[in-house]
Design a protein around this motif. Sequence first.
Motif, PDB file in Angstrom:
ATOM      1  N   GLY A  21       0.795  -1.215   0.000  1.00 22.47           N
ATOM      2  CA  GLY A  21       0.000   0.000   0.000  1.00 22.47           C
ATOM      3  C   GLY A  21       0.832   1.270   0.000  1.00 22.47           C
ATOM      4  O   GLY A  21       2.067   1.245  -0.102  1.00 22.47           O
ATOM      5  N   ALA A 124      -8.663   0.318  -4.967  1.00 25.53           N
ATOM      6  CA  ALA A 124      -7.424   0.337  -4.192  1.00 25.53           C
ATOM      7  C   ALA A 124      -6.241  -0.089  -5.060  1.00 25.53           C
ATOM      8  O   ALA A 124      -5.168   0.527  -5.009  1.00 25.53           O
ATOM      9  N   GLU A 454     -10.513   4.065  -3.118  1.00 25.18           N
ATOM     10  CA  GLU A 454      -9.977   2.807  -2.583  1.00 25.18           C
ATOM     11  C   GLU A 454     -11.065   1.840  -2.125  1.00 25.18           C
ATOM     12  O   GLU A 454     -10.805   0.646  -1.974  1.00 25.18           O
ATOM     13  N   THR A 455     -12.272   2.341  -1.902  1.00 19.53           N
ATOM     14  CA  THR A 455     -13.364   1.460  -1.472  1.00 19.53           C
ATOM     15  C   THR A 455     -14.207   0.974  -2.641  1.00 19.53           C
ATOM     16  O   THR A 455     -15.133   0.185  -2.437  1.00 19.53           O
TER      17      THR A 455
END
Length: 487
Positions: A21, A124, A454-455
Motif C-alpha cells: 500500500g 485500491a 480505494e473502497t
Amino acid sequence: MSEPTLGGHLAAFAADVARDGLPDEVAASTRQRVLDVLGLCVAAHRLDTSAAIIGHVLDQGGHEQATIVGSPQRVTAAQAALANGVLAHSLDYDDTHLPSVLHPSASVVPAALAAAEHAGADGAQTVRAVAVGLEVAVRLGMAGYDQELGNSVFFEHGQHATSITGAMGSAVAASLLYGADEKGVLDALGLTASMASGIIEANRTGGTVKRLHCGLAAQAGVTAAQLVRRGFTGPPTVLEGRFGFFEAWLHGRFFPEAITEGLGKTWAVPDIFFKPYPANHFTHTSVDAGLALRARGVRPDDVASIVIGAPTAVIRTIGAPLETKRAPETGYQAQFSGPYAVVAGLLGGGGLGTGLDDYTDALAQDPVRRALMAKVDVVPDERCDAIYPHQFPAVVTLHTTSGEVLVEEVLTNRGGPQRPLTDDELAQKFRDNVAGRVSDVDADAVRRDIHALETCPRVDDVLSRLSTLTGTTPVDPITPTTEEESA
C-alpha cells in the motif's frame, strides 16, 4: 547474488507497493490527479482533435474492454488509453513535475484506468498502480535532469520527456493491474523502451501533434503489459545498458541516483504541480503578473510597453519567434505565448484566473489583445535563470502611458508546494471542466467516487458516469468512400 539493475529496482518497488500500500498523503494526491485527469478529458471534447482521435479509435473496432471518456461505445484497453491520453493532454491543463518538466498524469492515469477496467481491478489496486506509475515516470525524468546544466537533457535534445518517461510509467501501472510480478514489471519496461517517443518542435512552430503524445504513451504502456502476459520479455538492463534507454535517448548522460535514492521512502507524487490555468506551464507566472497588474488598477489604455523577464531556456517556447508569439492565430498557439499570457491576465478571465474560454481562436485574433501583445517583449532574466527549472518565474515590468514603471515579480508557481491549490480550488477546476457536459448530480457523484476510490469494487462503476456527455456531437467511424476501401 547480483546487484539489481535500475529496472530491477523499479520493479521491486512496484511490487512492494502493490502488496503493502501507499502512505496516506501519496494516496490522497493520487486521487486528486485521477479526478483532475477525468475533468480534463471531459473538457477536451470541445476540440476537433478530440473528435479525430475518438473517431480513429472507433474505426479500429475490437473487443469492448474499457471506456473512452465521453463515448458510450467501449473499445479495447489499449485504444481507450490512447484516446483518453490524448484528451487529458490536449488542453495543456494537466499537471507538471519540476524540475524534470514533464506531465506524468496525462499518460499514467489513462493507462491505469484502461487496464483496471479490462482486468476488473478494484479502486485500491488502481490508486496504487497510478501512484507507482507516476513515481516511475518522474524518477526516470529526473535521471535526465542535469543540475549543472540546469535543464532536462531530454529537453535539450528536443525530446518530449512527458511521453518518453510517461510510457514507461504507464507500463508499470498497467502491469500491476494485470497482476504482473517483479519480473513482469521489468519485462514491461523492457518492451516499452522500444515504443516510447516524442519530439517537441510543435511547441515552437505549431502543429497539434503534441496532443497525441500522452495518448501514444498510455497506449504503449498498456500494449507492453499485455504482450508480457503473452510471453514477450525485455532486457533486464533496459535502462542503463550499452544500448539501453538512457544511451539511446541521452547518449549515456544520465543520473542513476535519481532513480534509486529514497525509492519507496521519499515520494515525488505529492509535489507534482497542478495547473491553475489551461496553458503551457512556462506562461503561468506571466498570467499571475497580469492578474496582479489588473488588481493594481492598470487598464489596457494605460499600457505603453510590457517586458516579461523569463528564464532563458523557456523563451524558445513562449517568446520565439517573437512575431509569432505576439500574434497567435489560434487558441492553441496562444497557450504557448508569453505575450498572450500577460495580456490574458491583465484583461481578466474565468476559472481560477484564466480559464478555457480565455484561450479561443477568436480571442487569439482579437484586435484589442493583438494591440496589447504587440507592446510585449520577452527577454532573459538572470534571477529567473537562477530559479529555473525548479519554478517557472517571471519578472514583468510595465511602463504606463503616464510614465509610471510597475513591476510584478512572480517567482513561484501557483499549484506547486509553495502555493498549493486547495481542495476547493481543485474541485472548482473539475466543475469548470465538466460544466455543460456532465450534470451537477453526476459531477458531484464522480467527485465523491474518486474521493473514496480505494473502497470502489470496480473502476467501471466510476467511469460509466462519464461515458455519455451532453452538449457534444457523437463521433462515428469514418465511412469508406470507395468500393475498394469497403472490401
